[in-house]
Enzyme design. Structure first.
Site, PDB file in Angstrom:
ATOM      1  N   ARG A 173     -36.544  73.611 -44.176  1.00 44.90           N
ATOM      2  CA  ARG A 173     -35.193  73.268 -44.617  1.00 44.90           C
ATOM      3  C   ARG A 173     -34.848  73.942 -45.941  1.00 44.90           C
ATOM      4  O   ARG A 173     -33.715  74.407 -46.143  1.00 44.90           O
ATOM      5  CB  ARG A 173     -35.052  71.746 -44.734  1.00 44.90           C
ATOM      6  CG  ARG A 173     -35.249  71.031 -43.409  1.00 44.90           C
ATOM      7  CD  ARG A 173     -35.143  69.532 -43.526  1.00 44.90           C
ATOM      8  NE  ARG A 173     -33.765  69.110 -43.769  1.00 44.90           N
ATOM      9  CZ  ARG A 173     -33.375  67.845 -43.857  1.00 44.90           C
ATOM     10  NH1 ARG A 173     -34.268  66.868 -43.751  1.00 44.90           N
ATOM     11  NH2 ARG A 173     -32.115  67.540 -44.057  1.00 44.90           N
ATOM     12  N   HIS A 222     -29.209  60.413 -51.633  1.00 42.68           N
ATOM     13  CA  HIS A 222     -30.454  60.603 -50.893  1.00 42.68           C
ATOM     14  C   HIS A 222     -31.362  61.646 -51.543  1.00 42.68           C
ATOM     15  O   HIS A 222     -32.345  62.066 -50.938  1.00 42.68           O
ATOM     16  CB  HIS A 222     -30.158  60.998 -49.442  1.00 42.68           C
ATOM     17  CG  HIS A 222     -29.554  59.891 -48.635  1.00 42.68           C
ATOM     18  ND1 HIS A 222     -28.870  60.113 -47.453  1.00 42.68           N
ATOM     19  CD2 HIS A 222     -29.524  58.553 -48.840  1.00 42.68           C
ATOM     20  CE1 HIS A 222     -28.451  58.955 -46.969  1.00 42.68           C
ATOM     21  NE2 HIS A 222     -28.834  57.999 -47.797  1.00 42.68           N
ATOM     22  N   CYS A 236     -44.275  63.514 -57.842  1.00 41.39           N
ATOM     23  CA  CYS A 236     -45.725  63.430 -57.715  1.00 41.39           C
ATOM     24  C   CYS A 236     -46.126  62.058 -57.198  1.00 41.39           C
ATOM     25  O   CYS A 236     -45.665  61.029 -57.700  1.00 41.39           O
ATOM     26  CB  CYS A 236     -46.392  63.693 -59.063  1.00 41.39           C
ATOM     27  SG  CYS A 236     -48.200  63.567 -58.997  1.00 41.39           S
TER      28      CYS A 236
END
Length: 326
Positions: free
Chosen positions: A101, A154, A162
């Site tokens: 993506r 989102h 991390c």
């Protein structure tokens, strides 16, 4: 607002949608209008505009939506990969999906809908009016189009977090790590790369080296509380709301515009098809957002022109000076 009741990203079922409507006692509305002139009149008088955007606006830039028929990466849809459980089971596969993506987005550009929103925001800001984009998209095309006032509920494809230390950072590397170079092909016949976890993207904070994950909100996860609060404030205070290219089936975003409409604020939907929320809105403009949105947001005849807006105060001062002399 209802936003506090639904902070977890998930697909909304038809049964849940019906129950929410009953609970909120939404008022029945007439068939939404497609009268562009009527919308433009309201638009010209609005001071605080909220624009909610979804996958449909980016689909016109050629960005895969991974929704509906044919919306697969290999043999999976996004909701099968965009979960904490999927990442825990197979981080290599999930990173292949997101690497694909990310690389796709390097070949895509903002389309006329993104550009119209950015141009509108810039123009109205000079008039003391505000435009806020609340987007479900993670592709950053609104940023690239020039928009500034954006809430990415989102997250972003180009942010990482991390798993060990929690550090978040922008990451535009291509590829994001050496092991993912050339990986992520969407063809159903492609085998998983099965990259050992130690070779997947790792944290670069001193002494950490933890596994990185995309800093996006996956299905089953809660939205960022700060962003959600800011979205609530925008939606509670806006006097016009646009819903652009969203299917209204992922909540809590699916409930944003219906809640705005429930308090009597005009809502205009721009989409290729009707959605579960269409009947709640004052306007619906059917067709590609890149075609329907630009004429809706272009400069209204009642707005001051650049020349008029610049010199009108000077003219007034000169007139006042003449009156004082007389």
């Amino acid at each position: 607002m209802i936003l506090r009741q639904f902070t977890c990203r998930a697909l909304i079922t038809s049964q849940l949608y019906a129950r929410i409507k009953r609970q909120q006692h939404f008022k029945e509305m007439a068939q939404p209008s497609s009268d562009l002139a009527a919308f433009r009149k309201i638009f010209s008088e609005a001071n605080s505009i909220a624009i909610i955007t979804g996958a449909g606006v980016s689909a016109e830039s050629g960005v895969p939506t991974f929704r509906g028929e044919g919306g697969y990466w290999r043999k999976w849809q996004a909701q099968q990969l965009a979960t904490p459980e999927a990442f825990s089971r197979n981080p290599s596969r999930v990173w292949e999906f997101y690497h694909y993506r990310r690389e796709v987005m390097r070949t895509k550009d903002p389309n006329p809908a993104h550009l119209a929103i950015a141009k509108c925001e810039e123009r109205l800001s000079k008039q003391g009016r505000t435009v806020t984009i609340i987007t479900q998209n993670i592709d950053e095309l609104h940023h690239r189009a020039g928009s500034k006032n954006i809430l990415e509920i989102h997250g972003s494809l180009f942010q990482t977090r991390c798993m060990s230390c929690g550090h978040e950072a922008a990451n535009y590397k291509s590829p994001i790590c050496a092991a993912l170079e050339g990986k992520g092909a969407p063809d159903p016949k492609t085998d998983d790369a099965e990259i050992p976890v130690q070779y997947l993207p790792r944290c670069e904070q001193t002494g950490c080296h933890g596994l990185l994950r995309p800093a996006v909100v996956w299905f089953g996860e809660t939205l960022d509380s700060d962003i959600l609060t800011r979205a609530e404030q925008v939606l509670d205070s806006c006097d016009l709301c646009l819903v652009v290219g969203t299917s209204s089936v992922v909540y809590p975003a699916a409930m944003f515009a219906p809640q705005v409409a429930a308090r009597g604020v005009p809502v205009a939907e721009f989409n290729m098809e009707n959605t579960p929320a269409t009947q709640r809105f004052k306007f619906h403009f059917h067709g590609p957002c890149g075609t329907t949105l630009p004429p809706a947001l272009e400069c209204h005849e009642s707005e001051p022109s650049n020349t008029g807006g610049l010199y009108l105060p000077i003219i007034r001062v000169l007139n006042m000076s003449s009156v004082e002399k007389n």
